[in-house]
Design a protein around this motif. Structure first.
Motif, PDB file in Angstrom:
ATOM      1  N   LEU A 149      41.939  37.730  38.619  1.00  0.00           N
ATOM      2  CA  LEU A 149      40.771  37.604  37.694  1.00  0.00           C
ATOM      3  C   LEU A 149      40.190  39.191  37.743  1.00  0.00           C
ATOM      4  O   LEU A 149      40.064  40.033  38.932  1.00  0.00           O
ATOM      5  CB  LEU A 149      39.724  36.669  37.962  1.00  0.00           C
ATOM      6  N   PHE A 150      39.844  39.623  36.864  1.00  0.00           N
ATOM      7  CA  PHE A 150      38.962  41.000  36.631  1.00  0.00           C
ATOM      8  C   PHE A 150      37.518  40.687  37.347  1.00  0.00           C
ATOM      9  O   PHE A 150      37.066  39.508  37.155  1.00  0.00           O
ATOM     10  CB  PHE A 150      38.735  41.307  35.333  1.00  0.00           C
TER      11      PHE A 150
ATOM     12  N   ASN B 124      33.904  39.918  38.268  1.00  0.00           N
ATOM     13  CA  ASN B 124      32.763  39.294  37.222  1.00  0.00           C
ATOM     14  C   ASN B 124      31.915  38.395  38.220  1.00  0.00           C
ATOM     15  O   ASN B 124      32.314  38.198  39.213  1.00  0.00           O
ATOM     16  CB  ASN B 124      33.506  38.401  36.417  1.00  0.00           C
TER      17      ASN B 124
ATOM     18  N   LYS C  44      38.105  31.188  32.984  1.00  0.00           N
ATOM     19  CA  LYS C  44      38.580  32.542  33.317  1.00  0.00           C
ATOM     20  C   LYS C  44      40.093  32.805  33.406  1.00  0.00           C
ATOM     21  O   LYS C  44      40.457  33.882  32.943  1.00  0.00           O
ATOM     22  CB  LYS C  44      37.833  32.956  34.541  1.00  0.00           C
TER      23      LYS C  44
ATOM     24  N   SER D 105      41.366  32.990  29.861  1.00  0.00           N
ATOM     25  CA  SER D 105      41.141  34.441  29.054  1.00  0.00           C
ATOM     26  C   SER D 105      41.885  35.631  29.794  1.00  0.00           C
ATOM     27  O   SER D 105      42.356  36.408  28.939  1.00  0.00           O
ATOM     28  CB  SER D 105      39.811  34.744  29.263  1.00  0.00           C
ATOM     29  N   GLU D 106      42.006  35.558  31.047  1.00  0.00           N
ATOM     30  CA  GLU D 106      42.790  36.770  31.537  1.00  0.00           C
ATOM     31  C   GLU D 106      44.464  36.584  31.380  1.00  0.00           C
ATOM     32  O   GLU D 106      44.928  37.652  30.931  1.00  0.00           O
ATOM     33  CB  GLU D 106      42.744  36.710  32.969  1.00  0.00           C
TER      34      GLU D 106
ATOM     35  N   PHE E 133      44.426  37.597  27.325  1.00  0.00           N
ATOM     36  CA  PHE E 133      44.100  39.050  27.356  1.00  0.00           C
ATOM     37  C   PHE E 133      45.048  39.867  27.743  1.00  0.00           C
ATOM     38  O   PHE E 133      45.616  41.037  26.975  1.00  0.00           O
ATOM     39  CB  PHE E 133      42.915  39.388  28.262  1.00  0.00           C
TER      40      PHE E 133
ATOM     41  N   GLU F  27      35.021  31.554  28.982  1.00  0.00           N
ATOM     42  CA  GLU F  27      35.969  32.331  28.413  1.00  0.00           C
ATOM     43  C   GLU F  27      35.400  33.609  27.898  1.00  0.00           C
ATOM     44  O   GLU F  27      36.037  34.711  27.987  1.00  0.00           O
ATOM     45  CB  GLU F  27      36.980  31.653  27.655  1.00  0.00           C
TER      46      GLU F  27
ATOM     47  N   TYR G  56      33.725  36.052  30.127  1.00  0.00           N
ATOM     48  CA  TYR G  56      34.497  36.939  30.945  1.00  0.00           C
ATOM     49  C   TYR G  56      35.104  37.802  30.084  1.00  0.00           C
ATOM     50  O   TYR G  56      35.285  38.951  30.505  1.00  0.00           O
ATOM     51  CB  TYR G  56      35.789  35.668  31.289  1.00  0.00           C
ATOM     52  N   LEU G  57      35.768  37.657  28.807  1.00  0.00           N
ATOM     53  CA  LEU G  57      36.265  38.676  28.143  1.00  0.00           C
ATOM     54  C   LEU G  57      35.231  39.762  27.491  1.00  0.00           C
ATOM     55  O   LEU G  57      35.873  41.029  27.785  1.00  0.00           O
ATOM     56  CB  LEU G  57      36.747  38.033  26.748  1.00  0.00           C
TER      57      LEU G  57
ATOM     58  N   HIS H 192      33.132  40.887  29.419  1.00  0.00           N
ATOM     59  CA  HIS H 192      32.984  42.043  30.553  1.00  0.00           C
ATOM     60  C   HIS H 192      34.197  42.599  31.268  1.00  0.00           C
ATOM     61  O   HIS H 192      34.249  42.955  32.219  1.00  0.00           O
ATOM     62  CB  HIS H 192      32.206  41.341  31.781  1.00  0.00           C
ATOM     63  N   ARG H 193      35.440  42.112  30.320  1.00  0.00           N
ATOM     64  CA  ARG H 193      36.929  42.336  30.804  1.00  0.00           C
ATOM     65  C   ARG H 193      37.065  43.977  30.950  1.00  0.00           C
ATOM     66  O   ARG H 193      38.012  44.278  31.694  1.00  0.00           O
ATOM     67  CB  ARG H 193      38.002  41.689  29.936  1.00  0.00           C
TER      68      ARG H 193
END
Length: 306
Positions: free
Chosen positions: A105-106, A108, A179, A182-183, A186, A277, A280-281, A283-284
């Motif tokens: 994950l990025f 966060n 998360k 979303s990752e 993305f 979700e 999270y995006l 702040h991606r």
């Protein structure tokens, strides 16, 4: 329910779906267990237990249970895993050396647990324990206990809090697994998301990650599971049919109200997961340079062209 993030691709949508489906079972079984006890609202009231005040703890019985349970789990490095989020702050460091997880994950700081705890205590518990609470009141009236003393409290504070912790941890894992969704989406197509992250548009981002047909099938599957798990397998075949249809024997013998389980997902778990979700995006791209963002877009276009 534990998942091994050190093996295979943790961002595979097939794998993510498998984890989420297994979590459905964990949550449903936990809710069924909790529904066998009365509401016991005292365990959710801060400062209600003199025994805890005497040791310097001002929170609720459930918050103390979470603190003690999560302190032990933290020492066993549970919360070093990217898919685990504690409800308690200030936990001890792990006794064991950390596992080497792949970068998944990025970075966060998104943690929806305060919202999960509040909704669980205020909305979920009163609903799923209604039948057990009414049965308790009836049994107390037979013994001559009437009025305020006849409702809600069966004294099983340890058992109810133990189940509460298990259910809360499962719901938390399910929500925060958004998360991973979303990752994965993305990375599959960064160019579709980047413009709506740079110029924040929550609605478009939500539309990009939402599949109404998937949600519809989830709720159908959830209803079938809840109806099946809530039945009494000792019943005669014709009565089992009533259970599976959500009718129950004499209208009230199912171990939990199926509609309540479905509503929990439809009205709370799914919407809150979407919030996680989208957050999270949003702040991606934090901390990435224009060049870093451009490389993501170029890489995506190249992969789509090949």
């Amino acid at each position: 329910m534990q998942s091994n993030l050190t093996i295979g691709d943790p961002l595979s949508l097939e794998r993510i779906r498998s984890v989420l489906v297994r979590l459905e079972d964990t949550i449903i079984f936990g809710l069924i267990e909790r529904a066998q006890f009365a509401h016991n609202p005292r365990i959710y009231q801060r400062g209600a237990f003199k025994e805890l005040r005497d040791i310097g703890f001002a929170g609720s019985w459930l918050e103390w249970f979470l603190k003690e349970t999560e302190s032990f789990h933290a020492k066993a490095r549970r919360y070093t895993s990217p898919d685990e989020y504690p409800f308690t702050t200030g936990l001890p460091e792990p006794v064991l050396p950390p596992l080497q997880f792949p970068k998944i994950l990025f970075r966060n700081k998104i943690n929806a647990n305060p919202s999960i705890l509040s909704f669980y205590v205020c909305s979920i518990v009163p609903r799923i324990t209604r039948r057990a609470t009414l049965c308790l009141a009836a049994s107390k009236r037979i013994k001559g206990i009437v009025g305020d003393e006849e409702y809600e409290d069966d004294g099983n504070y340890g058992s109810t809090a133990t189940i509460d912790v298990e259910v809360l941890q499962a719901i938390s894992k399910r929500v925060h697994y958004g998360k991973f969704v979303s990752e994965s989406k993305f990375l599959e197509n960064p160019s579709a998301f980047i413009p709506h992250i740079l110029q924040p548009n929550r609605q478009i981002l939500e539309d990009l990650i939402t599949k109404p047909e998937v949600e519809r099938k989830l709720l159908i599957r959830l209803r079938a599971k809840a109806a099946t798990y809530a039945q009494d397998l000792d019943l005669a075949p014709d009565k089992l049919s009533n259970e599976l249809n959500g009718k129950g024997v004499n209208g009230n013998s199912a171990k939990i109200e199926v509609d309540g389980v479905v509503e929990l997902y439809e009205s709370y778990i799914i919407p809150l997961t979407k919030e996680v979700e989208v957050d999270y995006l949003l702040h991606r791209l934090d901390g990435l340079s224009e060049d870093d963002i451009h490389k993501l877009e170029i890489k995506n276009r190249t992969e789509l062209a090949t």
